[in-house]
Design a protein around this motif. Structure first.
Motif: not given
Ligand code: GDP
Length: 449
Positions: A3-4, A75, A77, A114, A118
């Motif tokens: 996702a990152t 998220t 992130e 996301r 995560n």
């Protein structure tokens, strides 16, 4: 799927003009965006007032910057929020500038996706984000928030844990059949299975009521021409949507109106009068009326109280869909002198009303509300059809496990059914959900969510 890998951005506030507009950025390049646009990273989770600058250093807007470093963000992130002035041109300029910093435009639902990937939210919670935003009533919002906080997921997880325990016990006895598994097992497993079934049934009931809050209740008006169906729709909805005339057979198409009944979204469908007719147009109207009735949660069969239900109404009641509640509404009590409200009757409840004077309408509203299970409102979860399906499949697998247990068919079969049940429950949180379905769920979210 990582996702990152890249950084995404979107305008998180609705289109149009408002005091404030927010551009949200998530991913590894988020910090860089703050450096380029806002002259540096602010301290984590502290609002900093900054100028937002274009590529040539020109001012685009000014406002607040917020930085949420990974993993403590929505998220999981690095996330940057730019709070600017909420006009479409300003927001477009800011977003365009962000997209020059190695960032791409987010797909619909990608922030939530996301968060899910995560481990910030499970699938049911991510769906609750969308449901909370889309909630049409306070009650629906309350149910979505309960799911978002994880109450629904927790209950599902508890059931799964109980099932895994049962399954482990059964499988151990399959592996070591010599140790007297068969006889010794029957007694502890049955009551524990029963307890799980009871807990599942309670959860199903709450989810079903919650699903009504989300989907709303569909009420269909049926009856002979001229008994007052359109008038009833209009007074319930509080407007002049359906054409009311003294001429029988005006409503040839199905007219829909959405109302909120004590917090419950209700869709009311007014249909053509049910009567034998030579006219092709009217026959089509009647056909559509029956098609509408098939989608009903509740059918209101309207009659003129002066005539009461006759042979034709009895036939209609028999044709009503099995899953729908049915009520005879005895209209025009201002002419008949009949009593307003719920009347003692046979199998089908009867309610006296007057669409003209308004008598008995509160009783009708209360009756609709009660039949949707609104009296046991507390603690519902705003469940989706997908959740109900999974819960129903779990219940079916547990019923099969119980039958296998009682039929002494052997542990393998019971364990197999428990596995099915466990898998079905796992679909709710996303543990056993296909990539395709995940994509479909998140794609139905809007951009910036
Ligand atoms: P529909 O064909 O079943 O949709 O019936 P309408 O709503 O068009 O009504 C037919 C006629 O009955 C109209 O003239 C309405 O004004 C009248 N009407 C409807 N409800 C009532 C009521 O409760 N009392 C009285 N007196 N007239 C009504």
């Amino acid at each position: 799927m990582s996702a990152t890998a890249d950084t995404i951005a979107a305008i998180a506030t609705p289109p149009g003009r408002g005091g404030i507009g927010i551009v949200r950025v998530s991913g590894p390049a988020a910090a860089e965006v703050a450096e380029h646009l806002a002259g540096g990273l602010p301290r984590p989770r502290r609002a900093a007032f900054r100028s937002f600058r274009g590529a040539a250093g020109e001012a685009l807007d000014h406002g607040l910057v917020l930085f949420f470093p990974a993993p403590h963000s929505c998220t999981g992130e690095d996330v940057i929020e730019l709070h600017g002035h909420g006009g479409p041109v300003v927001m477009d300029m800011l977003l365009e500038r962000v997209l020059t910093c190695g960032v791409r435009l987010a797909q619909p639902g990608e922030f939530s996706q996301r968060a899910y990937l995560n481990g910030k939210l499970d699938l049911a919670q991510a769906e609750a984000v969308a449901d909370l935003i889309e909630a049409g009533t306070r009650e629906a919002a309350g149910g979505a928030l309960r799911s978002l906080r994880g109450e629904f997921s927790r209950r599902v997880a508890e059931l799964r844990t109980a099932l895994i325990g049962l399954q482990a016990e059964l499988e151990a006895s399959i592996d070591f059949p010599d140790e007297g598994g068969e006889v010794a097992l029957a007694s502890p497993v049955a009551p524990r299975l029963g307890a799980v079934q009871a807990a599942l049934e309670a959860l199903c009931a709450q989810a079903r009521r919650g699903s009504l809050l989300r989907e709303g209740l569909t009420v269909v008006l049926l009856g002979q021409p001229n008994v007052g169906k359109s008038s009833l729709l209009n007074v319930l909805a509080g407007n002049d949507l359906a054409i009311v005339t003294a001429e029988p057979g005006t409503t040839r198409d199905v007219v829909r109106e959405h109302i909120a009944l004590a917090g419950l979204p209700v869709q009311i469908l007014d249909t053509a009068g049910l009567r034998d007719s030579a006219s092709a147009v009217e026959r089509e109207g009647i056909h559509r009326a029956w098609r509408a009735a098939e989608t009903a949660d509740h059918v209101l069969l309207v009659v003129d109280d002066r005539a009461g239900p006759g042979e034709s109404e009895r036939e209609t009641l028999q044709r009503c869909p099995a899953g729908a509640a049915c009520t005879v509404v005895r209209n025009k009590i201002d002419l008949s002198g009949g009593a307003p409200g719920l009347r003692p009757s046979g199998a089908t409840p009867e309610i006296g009303v007057s669409a003209l004077s308004g008598a008995g309408l509160d009783a009708l509203r209360a009756h609709l509300s009660a039949s949707a299970g609104r009296d046991a409102e507390a603690g519902v979860f705003l469940a989706r059809r997908r959740h109900l399906d999974a819960l129903e499949r779990t219940a079916a697998a547990l019923a099969a496990a119980r039958a296998a247990l009682e039929g002494e068919t052997g542990e393998e079969l019971i364990a197999e059914e428990l596995r099915h049940a466990q898998r079905a429950l796992g679909e709710i949180s996303g543990k056993f959900t296909s990539e395709d379905l995940l994509g479909e769920i998140f794609a139905s979210f809007c951009i910036g969510k």
